[in-house]
Write a protein that holds these residues in place. Structure first.
Motif, PDB file in Angstrom:
ATOM      1  N   ILE A 146       0.886  -1.214   0.128  1.00 28.93           N
ATOM      2  CA  ILE A 146      -0.202  -0.253   0.220  1.00 28.93           C
ATOM      3  C   ILE A 146       0.858   1.218   0.007  1.00 28.93           C
ATOM      4  CG2 ILE A 146      -1.545   1.509   1.724  1.00 28.93           C
ATOM      5  CD1 ILE A 146      -3.066  -1.104  -0.083  1.00 28.93           C
ATOM      6  N   GLU A 147       2.241   1.262   0.536  1.00 30.64           N
ATOM      7  CA  GLU A 147       3.127   2.098   1.016  1.00 30.64           C
ATOM      8  C   GLU A 147       4.183   2.540  -0.431  1.00 30.64           C
ATOM      9  OE1 GLU A 147       2.712   4.371   3.536  1.00 30.64           O
ATOM     10  OE2 GLU A 147       1.302   2.915   3.810  1.00 30.64           O
ATOM     11  N   GLY A 148       3.228   1.719  -1.294  1.00 31.47           N
ATOM     12  CA  GLY A 148       4.865   1.664  -3.225  1.00 31.47           C
ATOM     13  C   GLY A 148       5.775   0.780  -2.698  1.00 31.47           C
ATOM     14  N   ARG A 149       5.580   0.700  -2.074  1.00 29.29           N
ATOM     15  CA  ARG A 149       6.888  -0.635  -0.988  1.00 29.29           C
ATOM     16  C   ARG A 149       6.912  -1.545  -2.970  1.00 29.29           C
ATOM     17  NH1 ARG A 149       7.159   1.345   3.362  1.00 29.29           N
ATOM     18  NH2 ARG A 149       6.237  -1.033   3.964  1.00 29.29           N
ATOM     19  N   ILE A 150       8.155  -1.745  -4.229  1.00 29.48           N
ATOM     20  CA  ILE A 150       7.261  -2.567  -5.485  1.00 29.48           C
ATOM     21  C   ILE A 150       7.854  -4.458  -4.412  1.00 29.48           C
ATOM     22  CG2 ILE A 150       8.518  -3.541  -7.365  1.00 29.48           C
ATOM     23  CD1 ILE A 150       8.123  -0.634  -8.359  1.00 29.48           C
ATOM     24  N   SER A 151       7.687  -5.405  -4.613  1.00 28.30           N
ATOM     25  CA  SER A 151       7.613  -6.326  -3.744  1.00 28.30           C
ATOM     26  C   SER A 151       7.880  -7.611  -5.345  1.00 28.30           C
ATOM     27  CB  SER A 151       6.548  -7.134  -2.777  1.00 28.30           C
ATOM     28  OG  SER A 151       5.984  -7.577  -3.405  1.00 28.30           O
ATOM     29  N   TYR A 152       7.645  -7.064  -6.271  1.00 26.31           N
ATOM     30  CA  TYR A 152       7.985  -8.594  -7.099  1.00 26.31           C
ATOM     31  C   TYR A 152       7.643  -7.133  -8.885  1.00 26.31           C
ATOM     32  CZ  TYR A 152       6.378 -11.165 -11.288  1.00 26.31           C
ATOM     33  OH  TYR A 152       6.672 -12.145 -12.130  1.00 26.31           O
ATOM     34  N   VAL A 153       8.794  -7.496  -9.715  1.00 25.09           N
ATOM     35  CA  VAL A 153       8.644  -7.110 -11.109  1.00 25.09           C
ATOM     36  C   VAL A 153       8.712  -8.488 -12.321  1.00 25.09           C
ATOM     37  CG1 VAL A 153       9.110  -4.898 -10.420  1.00 25.09           C
ATOM     38  CG2 VAL A 153      10.965  -6.131 -11.001  1.00 25.09           C
TER      39      VAL A 153
ATOM     40  N   PRO B  81      11.304  14.706 -12.907  1.00 29.53           N
ATOM     41  CA  PRO B  81      11.146  15.094 -11.813  1.00 29.53           C
ATOM     42  C   PRO B  81       9.296  15.712 -11.783  1.00 29.53           C
ATOM     43  CG  PRO B  81      13.177  15.486 -12.694  1.00 29.53           C
ATOM     44  CD  PRO B  81      12.147  15.230 -13.796  1.00 29.53           C
ATOM     45  N   GLU B  82       8.553  16.189 -12.890  1.00 29.71           N
ATOM     46  CA  GLU B  82       7.550  16.905 -13.030  1.00 29.71           C
ATOM     47  C   GLU B  82       6.354  15.678 -12.921  1.00 29.71           C
ATOM     48  OE1 GLU B  82       6.776  18.739 -16.773  1.00 29.71           O
ATOM     49  OE2 GLU B  82       8.884  20.155 -16.809  1.00 29.71           O
ATOM     50  N   ASP B  83       6.680  14.730 -12.963  1.00 27.24           N
ATOM     51  CA  ASP B  83       5.333  13.741 -13.125  1.00 27.24           C
ATOM     52  C   ASP B  83       5.694  12.982 -11.401  1.00 27.24           C
ATOM     53  OD1 ASP B  83       4.838  14.120 -15.714  1.00 27.24           O
ATOM     54  OD2 ASP B  83       6.465  12.184 -16.813  1.00 27.24           O
ATOM     55  N   ARG B  84       6.988  12.949 -10.678  1.00 25.65           N
ATOM     56  CA  ARG B  84       7.001  12.033  -9.481  1.00 25.65           C
ATOM     57  C   ARG B  84       6.238  13.091  -8.192  1.00 25.65           C
ATOM     58  NH1 ARG B  84      12.510  13.749  -8.816  1.00 25.65           N
ATOM     59  NH2 ARG B  84      13.235  12.025 -10.252  1.00 25.65           N
TER      60      ARG B  84
ATOM     61  N   ALA C  46       0.797  11.902  -5.505  1.00 27.73           N
ATOM     62  CA  ALA C  46      -0.161  12.819  -5.108  1.00 27.73           C
ATOM     63  C   ALA C  46      -1.510  11.027  -5.567  1.00 27.73           C
ATOM     64  CB  ALA C  46      -0.302  13.809  -5.921  1.00 27.73           C
ATOM     65  N   LEU C  47      -1.791  11.292  -6.595  1.00 27.64           N
ATOM     66  CA  LEU C  47      -2.390  10.254  -7.626  1.00 27.64           C
ATOM     67  C   LEU C  47      -2.292   8.742  -6.965  1.00 27.64           C
ATOM     68  CD1 LEU C  47      -2.313  11.039 -10.817  1.00 27.64           C
ATOM     69  CD2 LEU C  47      -3.696  11.736  -9.392  1.00 27.64           C
ATOM     70  N   TRP C  48      -0.755   8.612  -6.223  1.00 23.61           N
ATOM     71  CA  TRP C  48      -0.540   6.992  -6.065  1.00 23.61           C
ATOM     72  C   TRP C  48      -1.770   6.650  -4.694  1.00 23.61           C
ATOM     73  CZ3 TRP C  48       1.109   1.867  -7.303  1.00 23.61           C
ATOM     74  CH2 TRP C  48       1.673   1.499  -5.681  1.00 23.61           C
ATOM     75  N   ARG C  49      -1.130   8.651  -3.309  1.00 26.49           N
ATOM     76  CA  ARG C  49      -2.258   8.058  -2.236  1.00 26.49           C
ATOM     77  C   ARG C  49      -3.351   8.087  -2.910  1.00 26.49           C
ATOM     78  NH1 ARG C  49       0.133   5.995   1.261  1.00 26.49           N
ATOM     79  NH2 ARG C  49      -2.213   4.820   1.636  1.00 26.49           N
TER      80      ARG C  49
ATOM     81  N   GLU D 146      -8.587   2.709  -9.059  1.00 25.32           N
ATOM     82  CA  GLU D 146      -7.853   2.208  -9.648  1.00 25.32           C
ATOM     83  C   GLU D 146      -6.988   3.758  -9.830  1.00 25.32           C
ATOM     84  OE1 GLU D 146      -9.082   0.690 -13.034  1.00 25.32           O
ATOM     85  OE2 GLU D 146      -9.774  -1.365 -11.769  1.00 25.32           O
ATOM     86  N   LEU D 147      -5.625   3.190 -10.601  1.00 28.29           N
ATOM     87  CA  LEU D 147      -4.293   4.593 -10.877  1.00 28.29           C
ATOM     88  C   LEU D 147      -4.432   4.708 -12.311  1.00 28.29           C
ATOM     89  CD1 LEU D 147      -3.088   7.207 -10.491  1.00 28.29           C
ATOM     90  CD2 LEU D 147      -1.801   5.726  -9.705  1.00 28.29           C
TER      91      LEU D 147
END
Length: 189
Positions: free
Chosen positions: A14-21, A47-50, A55-58, A66-67
């Motif tokens: 949920i915090e955005g930490r990736i566990s698998y790709v 940088p402009e997208d980061r 914010a959109l993720w949160r 969905e995002l």
């Protein structure tokens, strides 16, 4: 035609930490799975997208929806690519457990859109703005003046005796003259 290639995808908490790709995402970005797990991929976001993406993720996580976002990403080879991101929450009952995300490379599509916009607003002979492009730029310039007081100049001129060049020298000569004048203008305006 359906592709047999797997979609580039990832799993995150949920915090955005990736566990698998999956290997398709590694191949697309040129980054290893470890780079994603150690958050090195964050530095590759434009940088402009980061900040917008965070914010959109949160908002998506907090709202349980969905995002869908297009963003720029520096791939492992150093070039910038456009990616389309889709994420959806994975839930256990009503409790969010994580996020599954899918990535699509839309670099070619964005380049095509950019080319179409350029073609819609420029004269194909000279490469200068056409009426549509001129009016859009004029509106933008006027808006910046009203909102921020930015000064600008508008220069109008007429090509005297152009008709005889076309009539006597032919349209090819007239076209070449317009191209030369356009190059001169671009160099000094």
């Amino acid at each position: 035609v359906l592709s047999s290639s797997p979609l580039p995808m990832f799993l995150a908490d949920i915090e955005g930490r990736i566990s698998y790709v999956n290997p398709a995402l590694e191949a697309l970005t040129g980054l290893s799975a470890a780079s994603f797990r150690h958050r090195a991929w964050l530095r590759r976001l434009h940088p402009e997208d980061r900040s917008v993406l965070f914010a959109l993720w949160r908002d998506a996580v907090d709202g349980g929806h969905e995002l869908h976002r297009q963003l720029r990403f520096e791939c492992g080879g150093g070039g910038m690519m456009w990616l389309e991101l889709y994420t959806s929450q994975v839930k256990n009952g009503d409790k969010p457990q994580g996020v599954v995300g899918f990535i699509k490379d839309i670099t070619h599509l964005r380049a095509q859109q950019k080319r179409q916009l350029w073609e819609a607003e420029h004269d194909p002979l000279t490469g200068l703005l056409n009426r549509r492009g001129f009016e859009r730029r004029l509106d933008e310039t006027y808006r910046r003046f009203r909102e921020h007081g930015e000064m600008a100049s508008l220069i109008l001129f007429d090509l005297d005796s152009f008709k005889p060049i076309n009539d006597e020298g032919g349209h090819a000569l007239g076209d070449e003259m317009l191209r030369v004048i356009a190059r001169c203008l671009e160099g000094c305006v």
